[in-house]
Design a protein around this motif. Sequence first.
Motif, short mmCIF file in Angstrom:
data_model
loop_
_atom_site.label_atom_id
_atom_site.label_comp_id
_atom_site.label_asym_id
_atom_site.label_seq_id
_atom_site.Cartn_x
_atom_site.Cartn_y
_atom_site.Cartn_z
N UNK A 57 0.83 -1.21 0.00
CA UNK A 57 0.00 0.00 0.00
C UNK A 57 0.86 1.26 0.00
N UNK A 58 1.99 1.20 0.71
CA UNK A 58 2.89 2.36 0.73
C UNK A 58 3.45 2.64 -0.67
N UNK A 59 3.70 1.58 -1.44
CA UNK A 59 4.17 1.75 -2.81
C UNK A 59 3.16 2.55 -3.63
N UNK A 60 1.86 2.32 -3.38
CA UNK A 60 0.82 3.03 -4.11
C UNK A 60 0.68 4.47 -3.61
N UNK A 61 0.81 4.64 -2.31
CA UNK A 61 0.59 5.97 -1.73
C UNK A 61 1.77 6.91 -1.99
N UNK A 62 2.97 6.42 -1.76
CA UNK A 62 4.19 7.20 -1.99
C UNK A 62 5.19 6.30 -2.73
N UNK A 63 5.10 6.22 -4.06
CA UNK A 63 6.02 5.35 -4.80
C UNK A 63 7.49 5.64 -4.53
N UNK A 64 7.80 6.87 -4.17
CA UNK A 64 9.20 7.25 -3.89
C UNK A 64 9.48 7.31 -2.40
N UNK A 65 8.89 6.38 -1.63
CA UNK A 65 9.01 6.44 -0.18
C UNK A 65 10.46 6.31 0.30
N UNK A 66 11.29 5.60 -0.46
CA UNK A 66 12.70 5.51 -0.05
C UNK A 66 13.38 6.87 -0.12
N UNK A 67 13.15 7.59 -1.22
CA UNK A 67 13.75 8.91 -1.36
C UNK A 67 13.22 9.87 -0.30
N UNK A 68 11.95 9.69 0.08
CA UNK A 68 11.33 10.58 1.07
C UNK A 68 11.73 10.24 2.50
N UNK A 69 12.47 9.16 2.69
CA UNK A 69 12.99 8.84 4.01
C UNK A 69 12.04 8.08 4.91
N UNK A 70 11.17 7.26 4.32
CA UNK A 70 10.27 6.44 5.15
C UNK A 70 11.11 5.52 6.05
N UNK A 71 10.73 5.36 7.31
CA UNK A 71 11.56 4.60 8.27
C UNK A 71 11.42 3.09 8.12
N UNK A 72 11.77 2.59 6.95
CA UNK A 72 11.83 1.15 6.69
C UNK A 72 13.31 0.83 6.48
N UNK A 73 13.95 0.32 7.52
CA UNK A 73 15.40 0.17 7.50
C UNK A 73 15.87 -1.28 7.52
N UNK A 74 15.07 -2.17 8.14
CA UNK A 74 15.54 -3.54 8.36
C UNK A 74 14.71 -4.53 7.57
N UNK A 75 15.25 -5.00 6.46
CA UNK A 75 14.55 -6.00 5.64
C UNK A 75 14.66 -7.38 6.28
N UNK A 76 13.59 -8.15 6.20
CA UNK A 76 13.61 -9.52 6.72
C UNK A 76 14.53 -10.35 5.84
N UNK A 77 15.49 -11.04 6.46
CA UNK A 77 16.41 -11.88 5.68
C UNK A 77 16.41 -13.34 6.14
N UNK A 78 15.75 -13.63 7.25
CA UNK A 78 15.65 -15.02 7.71
C UNK A 78 14.36 -15.17 8.51
#
Length: 543
Positions: A57-78
């Motif tokens: 949903x965030x991709x739809x609301x703010x497609x450039x959320x990474x550039x805007x500094x959304x606090x998504x820092x830790x991707x699940x890796x295991x």
Amino acid sequence: MAFDVVIVGAGPAGLSAACYIMQMANEASYPLSVCVVEKGAEVGAHILSGALFEHRALDELFPDWERLGAPLHTAVNHDKFCYLTNRFNYLNIDPSYIPASMANDGNFAISLGSLCRWLAQQAEKLGVQIFPGFPASEILYNPQGAVCGVATQDMGRDKHGHPKPNFESGIELHAKYTLFAEGARGHLGKQLIEKYQLDHDRQPQHYALGFKELWEIPSHQHLPGLVIHGMGWPLSNTHTDGGSFLYHLDDNLVSVGLIVDLNYRNPYLSPFDEFQQMKQHPLFSQYLAGGTRIAYGARAITKGGLASLPRQQMLGALLIGCDAGTLNMAKIKGSHCAMKSGMLAAEAVFDELHQGLQHTTPGYDIRFRNSWLYDELYEARNITAGIHKFGPLLGGALATLEQTWLKNRISLSLTDSQPDHLALEPLAKHKPIEYPKPDGKLSFDKASSVYLANVQHEENQPCHLVLNDPAIPLKQHLPLNGEPSVRYCPAGVYEILEHKGKPAFQINAANCIHCKTCDIKDPSQNINWVTPEGGCGPNYPNM
């Protein structure tokens, strides 16, 4: 004060609705006035979630959320899923035996409070007015019976309801359309469901109580991106449904918690003590040992799914996010669902406003049924009822069969028609549970836990936990099931004391962390949670 749109609640649903409707208005050069009222002292103060976040949903609301500094820092890796067989042992469950929807590839371990603060910043940049510390306490209706806004809570009344020297009356916020996004068991949403019979022909809503603690752990024990989900012990000892989790965030932080379904039957069960006991298991203690607990909280979770979802549209208003119950229990995630619900509501309301209409019934339902949100909830429609009917092992196996192997080729819809509060059984059918004393290292008492929730309430104000009949706790509940509120409350709000040789029921409202469990689980539905003064309650910094 008059606005085009008033939104109640600055959580993911409310803030996404605010952002999206302003995006549409700005793109169409159609001026709108939108305000969000939030009962917490600041945006995020009352937000609590695990949280694993799917950013669809965030991709739809703010497609450039990474550039805007959304606090998504830790991707699940295991991603690990375990069955705790007893106090010391557990089994790793092979991914092929887990419902496909529970995979966390591409998700992030986040603080939902931090994400909501970021969403609030984006909303204000778009022109939304946000008023934290102003709880909506009353729904306003026009003569035709349509919702036409809300009134905020009076400030400065004493415990008897009389005005104090600092009294300020609440403010009426008039709106052409009002969106209710209060979170699970919203007290205004509950009124709307009853008034408009929004749950007619739906199965009862079901809830769980979710606990969470935030820990800072030694760096050599920290594995950013590791996600652990558990089931079984200790809840399996009492045949109670639920599950445990531990997520490794960034900066040597982990969130650990337990979800306890509120359809449990044993009146001796204490969800808080089950959580404290759970942390002693080696699956969790191996990461927590030597760490420091820095925050604690608890919150009800709306988990009935599609079969329990009420109608969300009515004259002049919409019920969105967890206020309605859009959480996908199969994924154990609700934030992306709440955001999409808010965005669909924004589309429906903007369409009405653009036509010059007000106080009509927005066309939300058709948008919802044509959305990926509906498809996702439909695919997960059987998981709550399946687990309630058959238990976590068999119910989970059926969900895996349906979602992974049969790919939903069989159109089967299970139901669970018993409300959670009616599941509680008499004391006579159960044996008392002896919980170990807290060790102060991994397990703790309620008082020290509530302290970490940063709870603040003005003592001399009307009690926001209202008993319909003050006699019921002692005359009915105490002899039948030991007055269960003293055990199901995660903050020590309710106590049975002795007064002049007789039991007395005491409400310590200043301890309340606004989890809403008492409003849900009270066996007589005798406790009604209403809003306290603005800004009161917990103050979660990054939960």
